[in-house]
Design an enzyme around this catalytic site. Structure first.
Site, PDB file in Angstrom:
ATOM      1  N   THR A   1       9.647   3.046  -1.661  1.00 11.31           N
ATOM      2  CA  THR A   1      10.689   3.896  -2.223  1.00 11.31           C
ATOM      3  C   THR A   1      11.888   3.955  -1.284  1.00 11.31           C
ATOM      4  OG1 THR A   1       8.892   5.186  -3.169  1.00 11.31           O
ATOM      5  CG2 THR A   1      11.072   6.149  -3.255  1.00 11.31           C
TER       6      THR A   1
ATOM      7  N   HIS B   1     -10.045 -19.733  12.008  1.00  6.21           N
ATOM      8  CA  HIS B   1      -9.387 -20.472  10.918  1.00  6.21           C
ATOM      9  C   HIS B   1      -8.214 -21.274  11.452  1.00  6.21           C
ATOM     10  CE1 HIS B   1     -11.494 -18.821   7.536  1.00  6.21           C
ATOM     11  NE2 HIS B   1     -11.115 -17.574   7.759  1.00  6.21           N
TER      12      HIS B   1
ATOM     13  N   HIS C   1     -12.172 -14.193  14.070  1.00  4.36           N
ATOM     14  CA  HIS C   1     -12.348 -14.857  12.778  1.00  4.36           C
ATOM     15  C   HIS C   1     -11.063 -15.568  12.359  1.00  4.36           C
ATOM     16  CE1 HIS C   1     -14.037 -15.026   8.586  1.00  4.36           C
ATOM     17  NE2 HIS C   1     -12.736 -15.131   8.317  1.00  4.36           N
ATOM     18  N   GLU C   2      -9.963 -14.836  12.423  1.00  5.02           N
ATOM     19  CA  GLU C   2      -8.704 -15.419  11.959  1.00  5.02           C
ATOM     20  C   GLU C   2      -8.248 -16.551  12.873  1.00  5.02           C
ATOM     21  OE1 GLU C   2      -7.591 -14.895   9.087  1.00  5.02           O
ATOM     22  OE2 GLU C   2      -8.942 -13.225   8.686  1.00  5.02           O
TER      23      GLU C   2
ATOM     24  N   PRO D   1       0.834  -1.207   0.000  1.00  3.00           N
ATOM     25  CA  PRO D   1       0.000   0.000   0.000  1.00  3.00           C
ATOM     26  C   PRO D   1       0.868   1.256   0.000  1.00  3.00           C
ATOM     27  CG  PRO D   1      -0.474  -1.407   1.907  1.00  3.00           C
ATOM     28  CD  PRO D   1       0.716  -1.980   1.231  1.00  3.00           C
ATOM     29  N   PRO D   2       0.297   2.390  -0.370  1.00  7.20           N
ATOM     30  CA  PRO D   2       1.065   3.633  -0.404  1.00  7.20           C
ATOM     31  C   PRO D   2       1.627   3.980   0.972  1.00  7.20           C
ATOM     32  CG  PRO D   2      -1.132   3.963  -1.314  1.00  7.20           C
ATOM     33  CD  PRO D   2      -1.089   2.578  -0.785  1.00  7.20           C
ATOM     34  N   GLY D   3       2.807   4.525   0.985  1.00  5.26           N
ATOM     35  CA  GLY D   3       3.374   5.035   2.229  1.00  5.26           C
ATOM     36  C   GLY D   3       3.968   3.989   3.148  1.00  5.26           C
ATOM     37  N   THR D   4       4.175   2.788   2.653  1.00  2.00           N
ATOM     38  CA  THR D   4       4.733   1.756   3.523  1.00  2.00           C
ATOM     39  C   THR D   4       6.247   1.693   3.425  1.00  2.00           C
ATOM     40  OG1 THR D   4       4.164   0.220   1.770  1.00  2.00           O
ATOM     41  CG2 THR D   4       2.757   0.236   3.714  1.00  2.00           C
ATOM     42  N   GLY D   5       6.834   2.538   2.602  1.00  2.00           N
ATOM     43  CA  GLY D   5       8.291   2.590   2.563  1.00  2.00           C
ATOM     44  C   GLY D   5       8.914   1.839   1.410  1.00  2.00           C
TER      45      GLY D   5
HETATM   46  P1  ADP Z   1       5.894   4.289  -0.700  1.00  5.60           P
HETATM   47  O1  ADP Z   1       6.947   4.431  -1.742  1.00  5.60           O
HETATM   48  O2  ADP Z   1       5.688   2.882  -0.237  1.00  5.60           O
HETATM   49  O3  ADP Z   1       4.598   4.928  -1.049  1.00  5.60           O
HETATM   50  P2  ADP Z   1       7.728   5.890   0.765  1.00  5.60           P
HETATM   51  O4  ADP Z   1       8.905   5.015   0.725  1.00  5.60           O
HETATM   52  O5  ADP Z   1       7.717   7.013  -0.194  1.00  5.60           O
HETATM   53  O6  ADP Z   1       6.404   5.052   0.607  1.00  5.60           O
HETATM   54  O7  ADP Z   1       7.545   6.403   2.238  1.00  5.60           O
HETATM   55  C1  ADP Z   1       7.222   7.719   2.527  1.00  5.60           C
HETATM   56  C2  ADP Z   1       7.840   8.150   3.829  1.00  5.60           C
HETATM   57  O8  ADP Z   1       7.245   7.464   4.922  1.00  5.60           O
HETATM   58  C3  ADP Z   1       9.299   7.822   3.906  1.00  5.60           C
HETATM   59  O9  ADP Z   1      10.072   8.836   3.371  1.00  5.60           O
HETATM   60  C4  ADP Z   1       9.527   7.662   5.395  1.00  5.60           C
HETATM   61  O10 ADP Z   1       9.757   8.916   6.002  1.00  5.60           O
HETATM   62  C5  ADP Z   1       8.203   7.143   5.885  1.00  5.60           C
HETATM   63  N1  ADP Z   1       8.231   5.680   6.041  1.00  5.60           N
HETATM   64  C6  ADP Z   1       7.454   4.800   5.403  1.00  5.60           C
HETATM   65  N2  ADP Z   1       7.717   3.536   5.791  1.00  5.60           N
HETATM   66  C7  ADP Z   1       8.709   3.615   6.692  1.00  5.60           C
HETATM   67  C8  ADP Z   1       9.427   2.638   7.456  1.00  5.60           C
HETATM   68  N3  ADP Z   1       9.175   1.334   7.356  1.00  5.60           N
HETATM   69  N4  ADP Z   1      10.390   3.092   8.292  1.00  5.60           N
HETATM   70  C9  ADP Z   1      10.647   4.409   8.408  1.00  5.60           C
HETATM   71  N5  ADP Z   1      10.014   5.364   7.712  1.00  5.60           N
HETATM   72  C10 ADP Z   1       9.040   4.994   6.864  1.00  5.60           C
HETATM   73 ZN    ZN Z   2     -11.715 -15.882   6.777  1.00  7.68          ZN
HETATM   74 MG    MG Z   3       6.786   5.554  -3.418  1.00  3.35          MG
END
Ligand code: ADP
Ligand code: ZN
Ligand code: MG
Length: 625
Positions: A225, A444, A440-441, A219-223
């Site tokens: 990049t 299972h 639920h989980e 998902p978006p924002g999970t790190g």
């Molecule tokens: P994605 O590419 O998955 O959408 P990003 O890598 O751009 O997400 O993450 C955006 C920002 O969120 C990063 O620059 C960082 O500051 C923060 N971030 C996200 N995941 C993490 C993580 N696992 N550990 C530390 N910081 C994180």
């Molecule tokens: Zn189930």
């Molecule tokens: Mg990204």
């Protein structure tokens, strides 16, 4: 976009040709219309009597008699030019001579060199300047241009339309794995790539070829990049990063040439990493004959596939890509030899959230007694980016309140600001929902574990998944299984029903969360009867045919309507039986169900070992009393 009909690999060249043609047309118009018009503006129109009067007063310096007009200039002010319509005046020339006037060119005094300069050289320089500014702007928007700068290498003309991929020079400040908190699974999977990049020769010597590409999915924002950058940082290799959308830009045909350029740059800098962020923008499924087909995108994708194939394994170039929509990717991209490794980057669980908060808390001044655990628990379902944002919001709040450092309350308040802001986009479970999903989980997992033939549970989580599932129970079969016995299949069906059973048992009400389980249980039961010949009543008769094995196509019944009815009844019976069995199992282990569900609710993720430990532990009332 220009409506060019031709399509081909040299479309970029055609494009340049069209631009050149346009420039030339503009300059021609300039020469033929604009410049003469400007020249004419300096000429005053006068009537013939004024002209005659000026002759009499001997004021005319030079005259030029054309068929339509007489042009002349003034003695007292030679910069003034006049024009009057030609009259039928036989004696005019003599009178002009008598007045002491010269005959010569009055207008069009510019020399060839001058007109060439103003009509051609200057406009061309002008267009060139615009072109440069434009290309610099484009480069800037692509966020690059160190190294292959505008005025370096092949000159500005040559570098226009280059990939503009950033080249990160290995530096001490680069991102390392420790900057990516949580995501242990993803880090582990990606570790091998780092080892390879550090010493590609070691792998080449033994004849092993490393995976060419890995796809970070989550998902978006999970790190994602962040993780890709960390790989480059750990391996200390150059990092070329480009977003998928940058390929689809400006000019038709540019995308494909950018891909080519990116890869040739990468090859020169091997070992290195090429990172394509948001690859779904170019990697969408190519659908045949659809109205929305986008030739530009398709061309770019084809070029990407070609480049990836052309790469030999031993070259030390690893291609990483990230996407949050793996389902829309073209299957060709996921083929072996391309992005055949999939690295899931999921939303962080409790531990992960605590770690991420700590990583980001280091960047701000924060009070010592902040309870990160409490904050992480409240921010259930938040992504890494959201957590980073929470810390930042908290710092902003601290400043607003006139404090010198961040306190617990700032963080708590910011959770609401950030999560509420994001609520529409990401899903955050309410406490009640979390509890239901936990039961639920565990339902299972418990049913699976209690049936001797079921594979052990590896991991259970109630972190919402990319797929939209609210939780999941990962069951891994011990070794690859090609043959499954009837009992195993029946147990599997029981396991599928286990989730719903737990809900019934504990909450006496049921939810929509079991839709997928029901579908799978039904499909399995049907397959047992119609494909595997596992029902006593029907025996070994194939009752269905599979439509397309490769596309995972559905099966269709191949039997009489009465038989079909009978099959349906049997499916219902089989599923019902297993449901009852699962219910029985859960009822017998009710205390474990509560205990495990409570544990999962609190920790959000539970590993197979933890699960088994709790399951095999003596009941608490026996230990304590
Ligand atoms: P994605 O590419 O998955 O959408 P990003 O890598 O751009 O997400 O993450 C955006 C920002 O969120 C990063 O620059 C960082 O500051 C923060 N971030 C996200 N995941 C993490 C993580 N696992 N550990 C530390 N910081 C994180
Ligand atoms: Zn189930
Ligand atoms: Mg990204």
């Amino acid at each position: 976009m220009f409506p060019l009909n031709e399509k081909g690999p040299d479309q970029g060249k055609r494009q340049m040709f069209v631009y050149a043609a346009i420039v030339i047309i503009v300059i021609l118009l300039l020469n033929m219309v604009v410049i003469p018009a400007i020249a004419r503006r300096n000429i005053q129109d006068v009537d013939y009597s004024t002209f005659l009067k000026m002759i009499n007063q001997k004021e005319i310096a030079t005259a030029q008699i054309n068929s339509d007009y007489i042009y002349f200039s003034d003695k007292s002010n030679p910069a003034n030019y006049y024009r009057t319509a030609t009259f039928n005046d036989a004696d005019l020339v003599n009178r002009l001579m008598a007045s002491g006037c010269d005959f010569g060119t009055v207008v069009n005094k510019t020399s060839f060199l001058e007109s060439f300069f103003f009509g051609w050289v200057l406009p061309l320089l002008f267009f060139y300047a615009i072109f440069l500014l434009l290309s610099r702007y484009v480069m800037k928007r692509m966020g690059g241009g160190e190294g292959g700068g505008l005025f370096g290498g092949g000159g500005p003309m040559m570098s226009f339309g280059k990939s503009g991929a950033k080249k990160y020079v290995p530096s001490t400040t680069s991102i390392k794995f420790k900057d990516v908190a949580g995501e242990e699974e993803a880090k582990q999977l990606i570790q091998e790539l780092v080892l390879y990049l550090r010493d590609p020769k070691k792998y080449a010597d033994i004849g092993a070829s490393c995976p060419k590409g890995a796809l970070l999915v989550g998902p978006p924002g999970t790190g994602k990049t962040l993780l890709a950058k960390a790989v480059a940082g750990e391996a200390e290799v150059p990092f070329f990063s480009i977003a998928g959308s940058e390929f689809v830009e400006m000019f038709v045909g540019m995308g494909a040439s950018k891909v080519r350029d990116l890869f040739s740059q990468a090859e020169k800098n091997a070992p290195c990493i090429v990172f394509i962020d948001e690859i779904d923008t170019i990697g969408k499924k190519r659908d045949a004959g659809a109205l929305t087909s986008n030739d530009e995108r398709e061309q770019t994708l084809n070029q990407l596939l070609t480049e990836m194939d052309g790469f030999e394994g031993g070259k030390g170039v690893i291609i990483l890509a990230a996407t949050n929509r793996p389902d829309v990717l073209d299957p060709a991209l996921l083929r072996p030899g391309r992005f055949d490794r999939r690295i899931p980057v999921e939303l962080p669980d409790l531990e992960g959230r605590i770690d991420i908060l700590k990583v980001h808390a280091k960047k701000v001044k924060i009070s010592d007694n902040v309870d990160f655990g409490a904050i992480a628990r409240t921010a259930a379902g938040a992504s890494g980016a959201e957590l980073a944002n929470i810390v930042n919001e908290a710092a902003l709040r601290a400043v607003r309140e006139g404090r010198k450092f961040v306190i617990q309350e700032d963080l708590m308040e910011s959770i609401e600001v950030v999560i509420a802001g994001y609520q529409k986009k990401s899903r955050v479970l309410s406490d009640k929902e979390k509890l239901v999903v936990a039961y639920h989980e565990i339902g299972h997992a418990l049913v699976a574990a209690k049936q001797s033939n079921s594979a052990p549970v590896q991991k259970i989580t109630i972190i919402p998944r990319t797929s939209g599932a609210l939780g999941y129970t990962l069951q891994v079969d011990e070794g690859d299984k090609y043959l499954m016995s009837k009992e195993e299949l029946l147990n599997k069906i029981a396991t599928f029903t286990g989730g719903r059973c737990a809900e019934e048992l504990v909450f006496s009400s049921i939810t929509t969360g079991a839709a997928n389980d029901i579908e799978q249980a039904t499909r399995l039961a049907r397959a047992m009867i119609t494909q595997y010949g596992m029902d006593e009543e029907f025996g070994m008769v194939a009752l269905s045919t599979q439509s397309n094995v490769y596309l995972g196509g559905d099966t269709s019944l191949a039997c009489a309507p009465e038989t079909a009815k009978q099959v349906d009844d049997t499916v219902v019976r089989v599923v019902q039986q297993q449901h009852d069995k699962a219910m029985q199992i859960l009822n017998d282990n009710k205390s474990k169900l509560h205990e495990l569900a409570k544990y999962l609710y609190e920790h959000e993720t539970i590993t197979g070992e933890e699960f088994m430990a709790i399951l095999e532990k003596e009941p608490e009332y026996l230990v304590e009393k």
